[in-house]
Design a protein around this motif. Structure first.
Motif, PDB file in Angstrom:
ATOM      1  N   ALA A  59       0.818  -1.215   0.000  1.00 57.76           N
ATOM      2  CA  ALA A  59       0.000   0.000   0.000  1.00 57.76           C
ATOM      3  C   ALA A  59       0.850   1.263   0.000  1.00 57.76           C
ATOM      4  CB  ALA A  59      -0.916  -0.004   1.215  1.00 57.76           C
ATOM      5  N   ARG A  60       2.070   1.194   0.528  1.00 59.31           N
ATOM      6  CA  ARG A  60       2.878   2.415   0.619  1.00 59.31           C
ATOM      7  C   ARG A  60       3.414   2.832  -0.742  1.00 59.31           C
ATOM      8  NH1 ARG A  60       6.826   0.125   4.945  1.00 59.31           N
ATOM      9  NH2 ARG A  60       6.236  -1.709   3.747  1.00 59.31           N
ATOM     10  N   TYR A  61       3.631   1.832  -1.637  1.00 60.36           N
ATOM     11  CA  TYR A  61       4.191   2.162  -2.948  1.00 60.36           C
ATOM     12  C   TYR A  61       3.135   2.021  -4.044  1.00 60.36           C
ATOM     13  CZ  TYR A  61       8.370   1.433  -0.222  1.00 60.36           C
ATOM     14  OH  TYR A  61       9.319   1.509   0.751  1.00 60.36           O
ATOM     15  N   ALA A  62       1.874   2.284  -3.706  1.00 58.37           N
ATOM     16  CA  ALA A  62       0.789   2.082  -4.678  1.00 58.37           C
ATOM     17  C   ALA A  62       0.973   2.969  -5.893  1.00 58.37           C
ATOM     18  CB  ALA A  62      -0.555   2.366  -4.017  1.00 58.37           C
ATOM     19  N   ALA A  63       1.408   4.211  -5.681  1.00 54.27           N
ATOM     20  CA  ALA A  63       1.551   5.133  -6.809  1.00 54.27           C
ATOM     21  C   ALA A  63       2.672   4.676  -7.746  1.00 54.27           C
ATOM     22  CB  ALA A  63       1.831   6.537  -6.294  1.00 54.27           C
ATOM     23  N   VAL A  64       3.765   4.138  -7.154  1.00 56.79           N
ATOM     24  CA  VAL A  64       4.885   3.691  -7.975  1.00 56.79           C
ATOM     25  C   VAL A  64       4.497   2.454  -8.779  1.00 56.79           C
ATOM     26  CG1 VAL A  64       7.293   2.989  -7.912  1.00 56.79           C
ATOM     27  CG2 VAL A  64       6.418   4.602  -6.228  1.00 56.79           C
ATOM     28  N   GLU A  65       3.779   1.522  -8.098  1.00 51.66           N
ATOM     29  CA  GLU A  65       3.402   0.289  -8.781  1.00 51.66           C
ATOM     30  C   GLU A  65       2.408   0.544  -9.900  1.00 51.66           C
ATOM     31  OE1 GLU A  65       1.914  -2.243  -5.846  1.00 51.66           O
ATOM     32  OE2 GLU A  65       3.842  -3.148  -5.359  1.00 51.66           O
ATOM     33  N   SER A  66       1.466   1.474  -9.644  1.00 51.95           N
ATOM     34  CA  SER A  66       0.389   1.646 -10.620  1.00 51.95           C
ATOM     35  C   SER A  66       0.881   2.311 -11.898  1.00 51.95           C
ATOM     36  CB  SER A  66      -0.739   2.469 -10.021  1.00 51.95           C
ATOM     37  OG  SER A  66      -0.269   3.756  -9.712  1.00 51.95           O
ATOM     38  N   ALA A  67       2.109   2.806 -11.916  1.00 51.85           N
ATOM     39  CA  ALA A  67       2.617   3.385 -13.160  1.00 51.85           C
ATOM     40  C   ALA A  67       2.919   2.318 -14.196  1.00 51.85           C
ATOM     41  CB  ALA A  67       3.872   4.195 -12.870  1.00 51.85           C
ATOM     42  N   ASN A  68       2.968   1.046 -13.779  1.00 54.84           N
ATOM     43  CA  ASN A  68       3.355  -0.024 -14.699  1.00 54.84           C
ATOM     44  C   ASN A  68       2.225  -1.037 -14.931  1.00 54.84           C
ATOM     45  OD1 ASN A  68       5.215  -1.115 -16.391  1.00 54.84           O
ATOM     46  ND2 ASN A  68       6.112  -2.456 -14.860  1.00 54.84           N
ATOM     47  N   PHE A  69       0.997  -0.658 -14.568  1.00 49.87           N
ATOM     48  CA  PHE A  69      -0.101  -1.619 -14.708  1.00 49.87           C
ATOM     49  C   PHE A  69      -0.550  -1.739 -16.152  1.00 49.87           C
ATOM     50  CE2 PHE A  69      -1.927  -1.153 -10.175  1.00 49.87           C
ATOM     51  CZ  PHE A  69      -0.922  -1.964  -9.720  1.00 49.87           C
ATOM     52  N   VAL A  70      -1.102  -2.919 -16.485  1.00 47.83           N
ATOM     53  CA  VAL A  70      -1.835  -3.025 -17.749  1.00 47.83           C
ATOM     54  C   VAL A  70      -3.233  -2.440 -17.525  1.00 47.83           C
ATOM     55  CG1 VAL A  70      -0.561  -5.043 -18.485  1.00 47.83           C
ATOM     56  CG2 VAL A  70      -2.642  -5.325 -17.213  1.00 47.83           C
TER      57      VAL A  70
END
Lengths: 116, 183
Positions: A59-70
């Motif tokens: 949850a803390r890195y949600a913004a970073v992870e969501s940059a690479n979503f399909v």
């Protein structure tokens, strides 16, 4: 562009099965193949190269992870589409079973007395 | 990506076998192989939820198709090329040509593979986690943002089950054909 073309070939094979075959089971199979090809094409459109599944693992890195979503919207709609395809398949198979009970064959040329 | 191409080629070969083979049981089984390959493709393309749903639906559909095919009389239909069949094949070829022309025109306007347009889903990706607190964005869209779609899906499933039951019902037909005393 190559995956789109392969997917279109799959769709055309399903349409060929529906048009040219005289067996009811083959027509049901053509319907299934068209359904597979359509679902696959929509998922292929939403794919990003090197993308990951749209699931947040921390949850803390949600913004970073969501940059690479399909793209998650086609997936959410195709889940609905797959399940509705199962319902369609169940009804078509029920109709085929009833026709076989009545006429004793799957040949659509011998099922002549369809009236009303 | 070589795995994606391999699986797509596998699905095309499976479709050709399923449509062209004479034995109905082997054609049904090759449809099952196609469905499993499709679920692996979904897994490669970053859609694990879809892969799970596809496996479950494929197994259920395969069981229904086997129920349709097993112990039925395998009628291999004699191919007599009559005038009407030649005409319908020609019409099918013309339709394929028109379809391919329009499909190539449409693909020219679509985004390139691996580079989608995030115009609609931008908001879901940016705010989905903070608004819905669901770790999986697909379930967040299904049940939080677009729950009415899921309600419609449940309605369609219900209607199709009721329809299949009505089609397969035996009691009313027997009493119609004979008499009304054994209802």
């Amino acid at each position: 562009m190559v995956p789109y073309i392969l997917c279109t070939i799959l769709l055309l094979l399903g349409i060929y099965g529906i048009i040219a075959k005289k067996n009811l089971v083959k027509i049901v199979i053509g319907l299934l193949i068209i359904e597979y090809a359509t679902n696959l094409l929509l998922i292929l459109i939403g794919y990003r190269t090197g993308g990951t599944a749209p699931i947040v693992s921390d949850a803390r890195y949600a913004a970073v992870e969501s940059a690479n979503f399909v793209d998650p919207i086609p997936q959410a709609l195709i889940v609905t589409s797959i399940v509705i395809g199962l319902g369609i398949t169940a009804m078509v198979i029920a109709i085929c079973l009833r026709l076989y009970e009545k006429y004793g064959t799957f040949d659509i040329l011998q099922i002549r007395r369809l009236k009303g | 990506m070589i795995l994606l191409y391999g699986l797509l080629a596998f699905m095309i070969i499976g479709a050709i076998i399923a449509i062209e083979t004479k034995d109905l049981l082997s054609s049904v089984i090759s449809v099952g192989a196609m469905g499993l390959a499709l679920s692996i493709i979904f897994l490669i393309l970053g859609a694990p939820d879809l892969a799970i749903v596809q496996v479950v639906v494929e197994v259920v559909a395969l069981i229904m198709l086997l129920r349709l095919v097993v112990e039925r009389e395998d009628v291999t239909i004699a191919h007599r090329y009559r005038y009407g069949e030649v005409f319908s094949t020609a019409v099918g070829l013309v339709f394929f040509g028109i379809f391919i022309v329009f499909a190539s025109l449409a693909y020219r306007g679509m985004p390139e593979f691996g580079n989608p347009v995030f115009r609609v889903s931008e908001m879901y990706i940016r705010d989905g986690f903070s608004v819905s607190r669901a770790a999986n964005l697909v379930t967040a869209i299904l049940l939080d943002f677009r729950a009415y779609d899921t309600l419609g899906e449940a309605t369609v499933i219900f209607v199709s089950i009721v329809g299949a039951l009505v089609i397969l019902r035996k009691k009313g037909r027997i009493s119609d054909e004979r008499d009304d005393t054994d209802r």
